[in-house]
Design a protein around this motif. Structure first.
Motif, PDB file in Angstrom:
ATOM      1  N   ASN A 144       3.832  -2.000  -4.109  1.00 52.46           N
ATOM      2  CA  ASN A 144       3.050  -0.489  -3.556  1.00 52.46           C
ATOM      3  C   ASN A 144       2.335  -0.552  -3.293  1.00 52.46           C
ATOM      4  OD1 ASN A 144       5.854   1.565  -4.078  1.00 52.46           O
ATOM      5  ND2 ASN A 144       5.549   0.512  -6.495  1.00 52.46           N
ATOM      6  N   ASP A 145       1.739  -1.567  -2.596  1.00 52.23           N
ATOM      7  CA  ASP A 145       0.630  -1.448  -1.234  1.00 52.23           C
ATOM      8  C   ASP A 145       0.204  -0.228  -0.348  1.00 52.23           C
ATOM      9  OD1 ASP A 145       0.495  -3.361   0.831  1.00 52.23           O
ATOM     10  OD2 ASP A 145       2.413  -3.698  -0.325  1.00 52.23           O
ATOM     11  N   THR A 146      -0.755  -0.322  -0.854  1.00 54.22           N
ATOM     12  CA  THR A 146      -1.318   0.167  -0.090  1.00 54.22           C
ATOM     13  C   THR A 146      -1.164   0.153   1.383  1.00 54.22           C
ATOM     14  OG1 THR A 146      -3.589  -0.221  -0.126  1.00 54.22           O
ATOM     15  CG2 THR A 146      -3.073   1.520  -1.122  1.00 54.22           C
ATOM     16  N   GLN A 147      -0.863  -0.910   2.289  1.00 55.40           N
ATOM     17  CA  GLN A 147      -0.957  -1.812   3.611  1.00 55.40           C
ATOM     18  C   GLN A 147       0.511  -1.445   4.208  1.00 55.40           C
ATOM     19  OE1 GLN A 147      -3.788  -5.166   4.869  1.00 55.40           O
ATOM     20  NE2 GLN A 147      -4.529  -4.831   2.218  1.00 55.40           N
ATOM     21  N   GLY A 148       1.596  -1.641   3.221  1.00 54.42           N
ATOM     22  CA  GLY A 148       2.339  -1.254   3.119  1.00 54.42           C
ATOM     23  C   GLY A 148       3.092  -2.415   3.723  1.00 54.42           C
ATOM     24  N   VAL A 149       2.663  -3.848   3.435  1.00 55.57           N
ATOM     25  CA  VAL A 149       3.286  -5.175   3.567  1.00 55.57           C
ATOM     26  C   VAL A 149       4.862  -4.714   2.370  1.00 55.57           C
ATOM     27  CG1 VAL A 149       2.650  -7.074   3.421  1.00 55.57           C
ATOM     28  CG2 VAL A 149       0.655  -5.612   3.875  1.00 55.57           C
ATOM     29  N   THR A 150       4.305  -4.902   1.312  1.00 56.97           N
ATOM     30  CA  THR A 150       5.805  -4.979   0.504  1.00 56.97           C
ATOM     31  C   THR A 150       6.429  -4.399   1.136  1.00 56.97           C
ATOM     32  OG1 THR A 150       3.710  -5.036  -1.511  1.00 56.97           O
ATOM     33  CG2 THR A 150       7.020  -4.425  -2.104  1.00 56.97           C
ATOM     34  N   ALA A 151       6.565  -2.410   1.833  1.00 56.48           N
ATOM     35  CA  ALA A 151       7.630  -1.606   2.554  1.00 56.48           C
ATOM     36  C   ALA A 151       7.984  -2.902   3.487  1.00 56.48           C
ATOM     37  CB  ALA A 151       6.831  -0.882   3.141  1.00 56.48           C
TER      38      ALA A 151
END
Ligand code: AVJ
Length: 305
Positions: free
Chosen positions: A191-198
């Motif tokens: 759940n990285d803050t940059q939203g890369v995984t999303a």
């Protein structure tokens, strides 16, 4: 693919295999994930490989390296360089689904390591694949990156057993596993803050749109990743933000209730005992256990029983 998607979307918990993340964009996004501050796995595994492979490979006298799901050739280079250093590098067999990737990697490695034979195999390691016979002895069969975590335990045992059946007494299996640890630390990695995984997760819907001419609206699905403590695994889901229907030619309309999800990935976390069990179910004995100093990630060596 159509059959697999139809089956996966018709069960009470909709589920699609993680291999559909990895089109060109998905592979780029994964590369980006490996550089995120929250995602400790790749850099930790690389550090263990760098500090340990020269010693391990010299001790084993490894002459051939068979790599399952070769991924990026970066890790392979560490092992091949170590084999080179020990003067034993003869053959590298990367096994991967991506033809372009394999051909590029093979060409690069042949240039970098003259005298090394590179014989790629194009196969989906989750399905049946043939392991060549007559490999220069001893061989090291490597499955790195923690990708074994994507397999449900019975499938993980089947995969390891299949490799085990091709192993001779002096061969070894090298497995990279992400370790059980503080749940917050694991959940932050997905759940990285940059939203890369999303973006990586949602990319699977774009793959379905592209490959199957489906009409998924990626923004109508939310990324969710959480630790499922009973089975010691991360689960990634795409959650429908409202009630909707998606059209997939050849399948028809697929309905989603508000809050209903597709499970897109499991990532099982291990400890020494769980790897010893997994190995033993596949006819392997856990011979060496090598975690990093923070016990985030580990490499395990198995030998045939
Ligand atoms: C490539 C399967 C090891 O499970 O951590 C990264 C894939 N998914 N972030 C993992 C992944 C979300 C990764 N593996």
């Amino acid at each position: 693919m159509l059959e697999e998607v139809a089956a996966g979307l018709s069960t009470p918990q909709k589920e699609l295999p993680p291999k559909y993340f990895y089109d060109h964009r998905g592979s780029e996004l994964f590369e980006e994930i490996t550089r995120l501050p929250e995602y400790y796995q790749t850099r930790t595994e690389r550090a263990i490989l760098e500090s340990w492979m020269p010693e391990l490979v010299a001790e084993l006298g490894t002459r051939s390296l068979v790599e399952l799901g070769a991924g990026s050739a970066e890790k392979s280079r560490i092992i091949i360089s170590a084999m080179r250093g020990a003067g034993t590098a003869a053959l590298y067999v990367p096994i991967d689904v991506s033809v372009t990737f394999l051909n590029q990697t093979a060409a690069g490695l042949r240039r970098e390591y003259p005298g090394l034979t590179v014989d790629p195999i194009i196969a989906d390691i989750a399905e049946h694949f043939d392991i060549p016979s007559g490999l220069p002895l001893p061989s090291l069969f490597a499955f790195l990156g923690g990708t074994i975590g994507n397999f449900y335990p019975p499938a993980a045992i089947r995969l390891l057993s299949r490799v085990r059946a091709a192993m001779r007494t002096t061969d070894r299996f090298l497995l990279g596993v992400d370790l059980r640890k503080d749940v917050g630390r694991i959940e932050r990695a997905y759940n990285d803050t940059q939203g890369v995984t999303a973006a990586f997760n949602r990319n699977m819907l774009l793959v379905l749109n592209h490959e199957l001419k489906a009409n998924f609206e990626p923004d109508a699905f939310q990324h969710r990743a959480f630790y499922e403590a009973v089975n010691h695994r991360i689960e990634m889901h795409l959650v429908s933000t409202y009630e909707q229907e998606v059209r997939i030619p050849g399948i028809g309309l697929v309905g989603f209730r508000q809050g209903e999800s597709i499970r897109t990935e499991i990532s099982c976390k291990h400890d020494r005992a769980s790897v010893a069990d997994l190995f033993s179910s596949a006819g392997l004995h856990l011979e060496i256990w090598r975690p990093d100093s923070e016990s985030l990630f580990a490499l395990a060596v198995g030998r045939p029983v």
